[in-house]
Every structure is written in C-alpha cells, then in structure tokens.
Design a protein around this motif. Sequence first.
Motif, PDB file in Angstrom:
ATOM      1  N   ALA A  41      24.044 -33.751  11.302  1.00 14.06           N
ATOM      2  CA  ALA A  41      24.509 -33.829   9.917  1.00 14.06           C
ATOM      3  C   ALA A  41      24.151 -32.580   9.122  1.00 14.06           C
ATOM      4  N   HIS A  42      23.091 -31.885   9.516  1.00 13.03           N
ATOM      5  CA  HIS A  42      22.533 -30.793   8.724  1.00 13.03           C
ATOM      6  C   HIS A  42      23.547 -29.677   8.465  1.00 13.03           C
ATOM      7  N   GLY A  43      24.135 -29.159   9.527  1.00 18.72           N
ATOM      8  CA  GLY A  43      25.053 -28.030   9.366  1.00 18.72           C
ATOM      9  C   GLY A  43      26.283 -28.379   8.559  1.00 18.72           C
ATOM     10  N   VAL A  44      26.805 -29.600   8.731  1.00 22.34           N
ATOM     11  CA  VAL A  44      27.978 -30.028   7.979  1.00 22.34           C
ATOM     12  C   VAL A  44      27.643 -30.153   6.495  1.00 22.34           C
ATOM     13  N   PHE A  45      26.460 -30.697   6.208  1.00 22.62           N
ATOM     14  CA  PHE A  45      26.043 -30.816   4.812  1.00 22.62           C
ATOM     15  C   PHE A  45      25.978 -29.447   4.157  1.00 22.62           C
ATOM     16  N   TRP A  46      25.416 -28.467   4.892  1.00 22.59           N
ATOM     17  CA  TRP A  46      25.325 -27.093   4.395  1.00 22.59           C
ATOM     18  C   TRP A  46      26.684 -26.502   4.102  1.00 22.59           C
ATOM     19  N   SER A  47      27.639 -26.788   4.983  1.00 23.24           N
ATOM     20  CA  SER A  47      28.969 -26.197   4.835  1.00 23.24           C
ATOM     21  C   SER A  47      29.780 -26.844   3.728  1.00 23.24           C
ATOM     22  N   THR A  48      29.395 -28.031   3.297  1.00 25.97           N
ATOM     23  CA  THR A  48      30.203 -28.821   2.376  1.00 25.97           C
ATOM     24  C   THR A  48      29.719 -28.777   0.936  1.00 25.97           C
ATOM     25  N   THR A  49      28.409 -28.874   0.719  1.00 25.04           N
ATOM     26  CA  THR A  49      27.898 -29.077  -0.639  1.00 25.04           C
ATOM     27  C   THR A  49      28.163 -27.926  -1.615  1.00 25.04           C
TER      28      THR A  49
END
Length: 405
Positions: free
Chosen positions: A127-135
């Motif tokens: 989940a970490h990388g996706v959260f970084w790319s989205t927020t």
Amino acid sequence: MTAQPDTTRPPEAADPVEDTDTRSWPAVWVLGLGTFLFVTTELLPVGLLPSIGAGVGVPVGIAGLVVSVYGGIAALTAAPLTSWVRRMDRRTLLVSLLGLLVVGNVISAVAPNYLVLMLGRVVIAFAHGVFWSTTPAVGTRLVEPKNAVRALSVVLGGISVASVVGVPLGTAIGQATNWRVAFLAAAGAGLLVLVAVLVLLPSMRARNSGGLAAIPQLLRNGPFLVAIAVAALTMIGHYLAYTYVTPYLEDVVGISPGMVSVLLLVFGAAGIAGNFLAGGAVAKGLRRALVSAVALLAGSLLVISLTGGASTTAAVVLLVAWGLSYAALPVCLQTLVLRSAPEATDAASSLYVAVFNASIALGALGGGIAVESAGVGSVTVVGAVLVAAALIVLLVSRKSRHNGG
C-alpha cells in the motif's frame, strides 16, 4: 518515507472548479497525517529492533530485514500498482490503502513468529508506494488552484515529521510498554485517519498523468543521474547506520535502554530544526547547502565511529549534528532532482521516490550484514564511507551541473 514528490509544480493544480473546495482543508491535513503514519510505520522497527528480535526469536541483524524488505517492496511495486488502480475513485482507493495499513500493523503486533511479522510488513509495503503516488494529486485537487502548493506542503509535511518524530515516538511507546503496543498504536491511529478520510474526503474520480514515459530519457540525463547517485549514497549510508542506532547506542556507547528513546527524541528535535533551516539555505545556494549537509552527515558518522563510547556527551552532540544534516538532505535533494530535470518533474519525482525507498531497503540490509559480520560498531563506519562517497561525487561534479548557484 521516504522521499518527497515535486513541490514546485503541483500535480492536478489546474483541475476544474467542481473538484475544488476551500472547506476541504481538514481533509488535506488528514492526508498529511496519512503520510506521517505510512512513513512512521515504515521506520517504526528502527528504535525497537533488539526487543523485536527477542520477541520473535531472531538476531537483531535478521530483525532489521523487516525494514529493508518493506522498503524494497514499496520501491518495486509503487509504479505498477499505481498504474493498476489508476481508474479507482480516489476516496475509495485511499480508504483501502489505509485499511491495509491498519491490518498490516495488527498482524505485526500479534505475530507469533518472524514469518507472520514479515507478512504484516509486506501487506503495508504494497500500500505504501501507491499511497505516495496518489496523495499529492488528491491534496491539490481539494483546494483552489492558488492554494495548491500550500496544500501539497501540508500533505508532504507528514513525511519530514515522521522521519524525525515518528520513530522516537514509537520507540518511546515500545520502551515504556512493549514493541507490540507500538504497532497497535500505529494501527489505531491508522483507523482514526481512515474514518476521517471517509468523513472529510469527497468522492473523486481518477485523473492520470503519463510522467513515467519520460524515465528512459531521464536515464540519459547526466545531471539527473548525479542527483540520483548522491541521493542513493547518502540515504543508504544514513539508513545503514540509523536502522541499528538503538543497539549501537546501547552496546557501543553504553547508554541505557531507557535513555535511548530520549536521545532519539533529541535526534528528532534536531531534525525538525534542520528541515526548517534547509529551506533558507537552499534559497541562498543549493550546491553550497547540499555539500554542507552531506559533509556534516559524513563527519558526524565518522566521528561517532572514531569516538565510540568514549563520551556520552559527545555522542549526544554528534546525534544532534546527525539529525540536523539528515533532515536537511531531503529538501536539498528534492530541489536538486527537480532542477536537474525541469521538463520532466513528475517522472523525476517518481523515480526519486523509488530510489529513496530502495535506499532505505539497501541501507537496512547492508546494516544487517555489517552487524552480523563485523558487529554493531561497524555500521557508522560503513555509513560514513558511503556518505563520503556522495560528497566526492558532488565535489568532482561541475558546479553548473547542479544548477544550484
């Protein structure tokens, strides 16, 4: 953490008015709390490795893999997973990612053995990388375009605070109670943020950016490669030593476990000051600020390794210098990356995020190898050598390559 995306040209800043609502600032702050929790979770084991290792029956060097594997997975999966969920509603996506954060931390907290602990960490890493790319994009869409940079700074502010405060806070909780309680606290905080996102964040359709297509060109960009090399060397060197700072302070310097959490809080306070000072220093001259920060970090690690347990007072002073220099580096490095690739800032930032997370993984892995092969006292020596190599790269590179003045 983890690294900082582009703050000079906010993504999605020109979104239509229907996605903009100045009343959504609470949601922006909640996203900042989300970034704080993800980066804190990534680095949470750093201050608790001895007790974690004892709790699941593995040596401290092996316990450190829960940091390196996490960082490696986050780095490798960020781009493909972000592409896979690119059409999801942003609120649904963020709630799902925070749900994985909660579940992963609960699994880690109740893990009966090392394998289950690692499973919990892997769940969050996906989940970490996706959260970084989205927020970042979501944060800028919540406010009027003129406030996009301010919103982005709030969202990304959680990163710096987590790096210098989250780990000491988690260490203090773990030292006062149990390392499992620290993971449960992270899970509880994640659940609160999840509920806040459900309440405060409006439904948002996905809007995509094709920045990754520029990466092949970036890999032929000399100044950008210098920037990435400096980022990789400094972050690997820092995390190689920092991942094992708790056993180092206890076993080499001779500081009691109860005092370690206090010293890490001192490190965090110094880091906040360093992050604040870096902005003004970069404005006066990027190259000078970056060289100074790298030199101070290398010098701090080197002197710590030479003095060992000779003086607790000296160790405290050096920890302050270490905290100041490390916290200044993300500001300097992000600016260097963006100035090195002004026509491809999205792609440059995404690659920087991947390198930053990979560097955390490599640093933690290298630290574990050093601890198991040469003892915990070796981590500051190896870290100093790597950071010194970054300093050499900067000094031998032409000033014009860094666009820093």
